[in-house]
Structures are given as structure tokens and as C-alpha cells.
Enzyme design. Structure first.
Site, PDB file in Angstrom:
ATOM      1  N   ARG A  20       4.803  -4.936   1.303  1.00 34.13           N
ATOM      2  CA  ARG A  20       2.827  -4.675   1.082  1.00 34.13           C
ATOM      3  C   ARG A  20       2.997  -6.153   0.945  1.00 34.13           C
ATOM      4  NH1 ARG A  20      -0.467  -6.172  -3.722  1.00 34.13           N
ATOM      5  NH2 ARG A  20       1.200  -6.480  -5.210  1.00 34.13           N
ATOM      6  N   THR A  21       1.413  -6.805   2.203  1.00 35.64           N
ATOM      7  CA  THR A  21       1.187  -7.826   2.248  1.00 35.64           C
ATOM      8  C   THR A  21       1.358  -8.932   0.966  1.00 35.64           C
ATOM      9  OG1 THR A  21       0.631  -7.210   4.574  1.00 35.64           O
ATOM     10  CG2 THR A  21      -0.464  -9.234   3.914  1.00 35.64           C
ATOM     11  N   LEU A  22       1.187 -10.647   0.499  1.00 40.41           N
ATOM     12  CA  LEU A  22       0.560 -10.351  -0.006  1.00 40.41           C
ATOM     13  C   LEU A  22      -0.220 -11.940  -0.144  1.00 40.41           C
ATOM     14  CD1 LEU A  22       3.721 -10.507  -1.783  1.00 40.41           C
ATOM     15  CD2 LEU A  22       1.752  -8.772  -3.281  1.00 40.41           C
ATOM     16  N   ASN A  67      -2.453  -3.210   0.699  1.00 37.67           N
ATOM     17  CA  ASN A  67      -1.676  -3.385   0.961  1.00 37.67           C
ATOM     18  C   ASN A  67      -2.681  -3.510   2.484  1.00 37.67           C
ATOM     19  OD1 ASN A  67       0.685  -4.212   3.462  1.00 37.67           O
ATOM     20  ND2 ASN A  67       1.429  -2.244   3.207  1.00 37.67           N
ATOM     21  N   PRO A  68      -3.027  -4.978   2.482  1.00 34.18           N
ATOM     22  CA  PRO A  68      -4.258  -4.996   3.798  1.00 34.18           C
ATOM     23  C   PRO A  68      -4.034  -5.374   4.608  1.00 34.18           C
ATOM     24  CG  PRO A  68      -4.191  -7.100   1.630  1.00 34.18           C
ATOM     25  CD  PRO A  68      -3.437  -6.108   1.602  1.00 34.18           C
TER      26      PRO A  68
END
Lengths: 273, 245
Positions: free
Chosen positions: B22-24, B126-127
Site C-alpha cells: 500500500r501507499t505510504l 491505501n490512498p
């Protein structure tokens, strides 16, 4: 239509290239009580005959609001109709939630038709036994569609389905060219006249019919009985003064109805015709 | 009996195992987008910079793209996520066209679709790390909206992302009015972009202005704004200052 060896399964073709089960499903539509629809550029009116089984029971619901901009009238197996209405409502509300915009009626009709088609091509399913008159608004104006159990759909200026619908269709065929420019009230009047054609002489009163309207600036709603009765009264009186209609039957019927006091049917004499 | 000391979180979504999924944080980012409604439609401006942290690494990134017949999308934030969004929208528009029925998704519908996507991703931790500006005209109706990575969305007569919210919007609040002409709109946007160029360190002096009207989308060729650096305060910033700065 007679029984034959190709009509057991919906997945069996006849040698003539017919699917008999699908055709039998369309027969079920013809057995249901009549539903009619007509449209102008800006409005669509749906009407149906609502006869209760017995004096003790209420009548079945045959017109459903699907969304503010879409409504449907059904003829045939009302249970199938109810289930399909729920599907339509679901599709509309999901679309509205995602896009904050009303689902265009043309697309809903295609989805419905595809759903019906599935049932004509699975051995473990049967076709829906209900015909749907879908009335709706989209960007390009007012629309009326007819969805068949076969999975076909057609757009109409005016149409009638169910038992004795031919009489209504004949009436509509005579008048349909004017519908596009009709006012809303004229459209409702024509709908009531068309419903009356299917009654074959029985008096038209608001307790045996249901009328719904949808138009630009007017969300789909079913007219209440008071309003419907008023409209029936209004045009029956007008009918006596005008003396319209090509069919001599219709003229005589109007006069007979007017003589008997219009909407109330106390002491109704049997027709002489 | 389970003797394994459970150091893993109960759900697989939060924890070291799942971080690769996921996007961090964002990596290559675009800075502000500014947009306003004018007489014939929407005007939108964005520079062409893609920063890699504090490095102004890419200088020809197109951060505004037409969507379907009626919409224009501008994005700030992670560029790869913007490209992913463009792929989603491409598919959306494709299916919309496949209906072939005279109906088409307008800017309002696209904006709401994007809101749903952004918000749902946010809920899964997880934007898509973007702030998006969606503008368009359909059937004479102008539409301008914004949605960001946490799903906050709204419509307004003028919107901006990132630093634009702090530097451009006050100017727009003061000087925007209904029925701006095209020239006035462009002048106003350039005023905003110039301020951003002076004060936002991730801005580059190469921008595009896009216009969308009932007729369609036009995105200008890249160009630069004239700047003035001869202010005496710039030349001698510490003069008259007390202390070390």
C-alpha cells in the site's frame, strides 16, 4: 399454440427456429390485466387496470416507482414484476450513489433486457413471465419502453399490454400522432380513455384503475384516486358534449354512461348494444 | 494450543507485512493546480514540474488531461497515482461510450465517481495520493469540483490544491466574479501562478493553461511567466534584520 416435443426446455430449439418456452412466457403477459403507456415530448403516463380477485381482497400493485425519473407498469406474473422492480430500484440507487446523477432510462432498459435474456439461455432458469412498460426521463427527453420476457425491448410512442390490450392499442393507434405535442392533462385523459377501451363496456372508475405520471419537473408519482376520479368525471361529461370517436360503440357507450350519472353506478342498466 | 506469540496485527492491512502492498508516502509529486469558472467554461492552470522530494527532477509532466467529451482533470500529488486514475477513467469513459446511446458522463458524474474511488481507497488505508481538480461544461452547465486523497470533495467557483489553497485562493476570493472573460480569467490565473512560482519551492517556471468549454478542451503549449527578482529585499534579504536571520 399447441403442445409439442420441443417445448419442455427453454434451451431446446424447435426445427422452425423457435424457443417455445419463451413464447409461452409471452403468453403469460397476455393473460395479465391490461397496462398502457403513452408519452409526449416531456411527459409519460402509465395506466393499468386493477381488478381485485374478490370483494374481500385488495388489488395487486402493478405500477412501481423505480426512481424519481423512472416508473414501471407490469402485466403478467406480478411476483416476477415485483422482483424485477426491486432490481431496477437497486440499479438506479447504486448509479445515483456513484455518479450523483439519475441513471438514463435507456441504459436501465438494456440492463433489464440483458437480465431477461440470461433466463432464455440457461437450462436451470425460466424466463420472467412479466412484460414491463418502463417510463422514464433522460437527457434526450421522455421515453416509453416495453421489455418482453424474450429479452427484447422496444421504444414506443404509446403501447398497451395484457388482456384486451388490443382495444387500447387500436385507440392509441388512432391518436398517437398527436401525443408528442400533447399537454400533460391531455395525455392523462388519453390514458384513461385507453384504459376504458380495455374494460369492454364496464364503467371506468378510479377504484379499478391506477394512473401514474412522470414529466420534466414532475417526479414519478401515482395519481391519487380523488384526482383520477375527477378527471374521469370531467371527460365523460365533455365526451357527451363533443360526441367524438370514430367508433359508434364508443359514442353510444359514452352516452349510456352519461345517462347513468357518470361515475356512480347505482342502478346501472345493461348495455343495449 | 497456539503458543505462537502473535506479534502480527489481527488484520493483514496494517503492519510490516502489508506495507509493501500500500501507499505510504508519495515519491514523484506535482504541486498546485488552480482553476476557476469563467464566462464560457472552466480555466485551469498547472505547472509542469514533477518533484522527487526536494529535487525538481521532471520538468515536462502534463498534470492536466481531458476526460471524455465534457471534462478536464488536473492533479497534484503522486504522479504515478494520477496515471493510475487516468487508467480508471479511461475504462470508465470507454464503457460509457460502448453504450452508444446518446447519453454521456458529464463532469459532475466523473467527479462523484472519483470521490467514491478516493474515499474507498482511503478506507482501505491505501490512498491514491492526489488532490484532484475536475472541471467541465455539459449542456451549458459549468461544473468545477475538487477531491483529495482522504475523500474530501466539494464544488466551487474557483478551486486550488496544495499551496494554491493558501496563496491562490485568497487572490481568487478577492478578484473572481461571474462571467469573467477569457482574457481576464487567464490574467487572474497567471497572477496566482506567479505568486506560487515566487513562494512555492516545488514550483517550476513552465506552465500550461487549459480551457474547457461546450466545444471541447484546449490545453496550451507550455510557456513561462515573466518574473522580477530585482526587489531590494530579495537582493539583500538580511539587511535591517535583528539577530541571525
Amino acid at each position: 399454440m399447441f403442445r409439442n416435443q420441443y417445448d419442455t426446455d427453454v434451451t431446446t430449439w424447435s426445427p422452425a427456429g423457435r424457443l417455445f418456452q419463451v413464447e409461452y412466457a409471452m403468453e403469460a403477459v397476455k393473460q395479465g390485466s391490461a397496462a398502457i403507456g403513452l408519452r409526449s415530448k416531456t411527459h409519460v403516463v402509465l395506466g393499468c387496470v386493477n381488478k381485485a380477485n374478490s370483494e374481500l381482497s385488495s388489488h395487486q400493485k402493478k405500477i412501481f416507482k423505480v426512481d424519481d425519473h423512472i416508473g414501471v407498469a407490469i402485466a403478467g406474473l406480478t411476483a416476477d414484476g415485483r422482483v424485477l422492480s426491486r432490481y431496477m430500484r437497486n440499479e438506479c440507487i447504486n448509479y445515483s450513489f456513484t455518479y450523483e446523477s439519475p441513471l438514463p432510462v435507456g441504459r436501465l432498459v438494456v440492463q433489464l433486457a440483458d437480465k431477461a435474456q440470461v433466463c432464455t439461455q440457461r437450462s436451470w432458469k425460466r424466463p420472467y413471465g412479466v412484460g414491463l412498460l418502463v417510463a422514464g426521463l433522460d437527457e434526450s427527453g421522455a421515453h416509453l419502453y416495453y421489455n418482453c420476457p424474450s429479452g427484447n425491448y422496444f421504444e414506443y410512442q404509446a403501447f398497451a399490454i395484457g388482456s384486451r390490450s388490443q382495444a387500447a392499442k387500436t385507440y392509441l393507434e388512432r391518436r398517437f400522432e398527436n401525443f408528442m405535442d400533447s399537454t400533460r392533462d391531455d395525455l392523462v385523459k388519453d390514458a384513461l380513455m385507453a384504459i376504458r377501451e380495455t374494460l369492454q363496456g364496464e364503467t371506468l372508475k378510479s377504484s379499478i384503475c391506477t394512473v401514474a405520471v412522470i414529466g420534466v419537473g414532475e417526479p414519478f408519482h401515482i395519481l391519487d384516486h380523488g384526482t383520477v376520479q375527477q378527471m374521469i368525471d370531467a371527460f365523460e361529461i365533455a365526451g357527451e358534449q363533443e360526441g367524438p370517436a370514430a367508433e359508434p360503440d364508443a359514442a353510444a357507450r359514452q352516452e349510456a354512461a352519461a345517462e347513468q350519472g357518470g361515475s356512480t353506478d347505482e342502478g346501472v342498466a345493461p348495455m343495449d348494444i | 494450543m497456539n503458543f505462537m506469540a502473535s506479534t502480527q496485527p489481527e488484520n493483514r492491512l496494517l503492519g510490516p507485512q502489508s506495507d509493501s502492498q500500500r501507499t505510504l508516502y508519495p515519491y514523484v509529486t506535482g504541486t498546485s493546480v488552480v482553476a476557476l469558472k469563467y464566462k464560457d467554461g472552466i480555466l485551469m492552470a498547472a505547472d509542469m514540474g514533477g518533484s522527487y522530494g526536494s529535487t525538481l527532477r521532471y520538468k515536462s509532466v502534463e498534470r492536466m488531461k481531458p476526460i471524455g467529451k465534457h471534462s478536464l482533470l488536473g492533479a497534484s500529488g503522486e504522479i504515478s497515482d494520477f496515471q493510475e486514475i487516468l487508467r480508471y477513467l479511461d475504462e470508465l469513459i470507454l464503457y460509457d461510450n460502448m453504450w452508444d446511446d446518446g447519453n454521456s458522463l458529464g463532469p459532475k458524474e466523473v467527479h462523484n465517481y472519483l470521490t467514491r474511488v478516493m474515499y474507498n481507497r482511503r478506507n482501505k488505508f491505501n490512498p491514491l495520493w492526489n488532490s484532484l481538480v475536475l472541471g467541465g461544461v455539459k449542456n451549458g452547465q459549468k461544473y468545477l469540483g475538487m477531491v483529495n486523497m482522504i475523500g474530501v470533495n466539494f464544488e466551487d467557483n474557483h478551486v486550488a490544491t496544495g499551496f494554491g489553497n493558501h496563496l491562490a485562493r485568497p487572490i481568487l476570493r478577492q478578484e473572481w466574479h461571474e462571467n469573467l472573460s477569457f482574457e481576464d480569467g487567464v490574467r487572474l490565473l497567471e497572477k496566482c501562478m506567479r505568486v506560487l512560482l515566487y513562494r512555492d519551492r516545488s514550483a517550476v517556471n513552465k506552465l500550461q493553461i487549459a480551457k474547457i468549454t461546450e466545444e471541447g478542451v484546449t490545453i496550451s503549449q507550455p510557456y513561462s511567466l515573466k518574473t522580477y527578482w530585482e526587489f531590494s529585499a530579495f537582493k539583500n534579504p538580511t539587511q535591517g534584520a535583528v539577530g541571525s536571520w
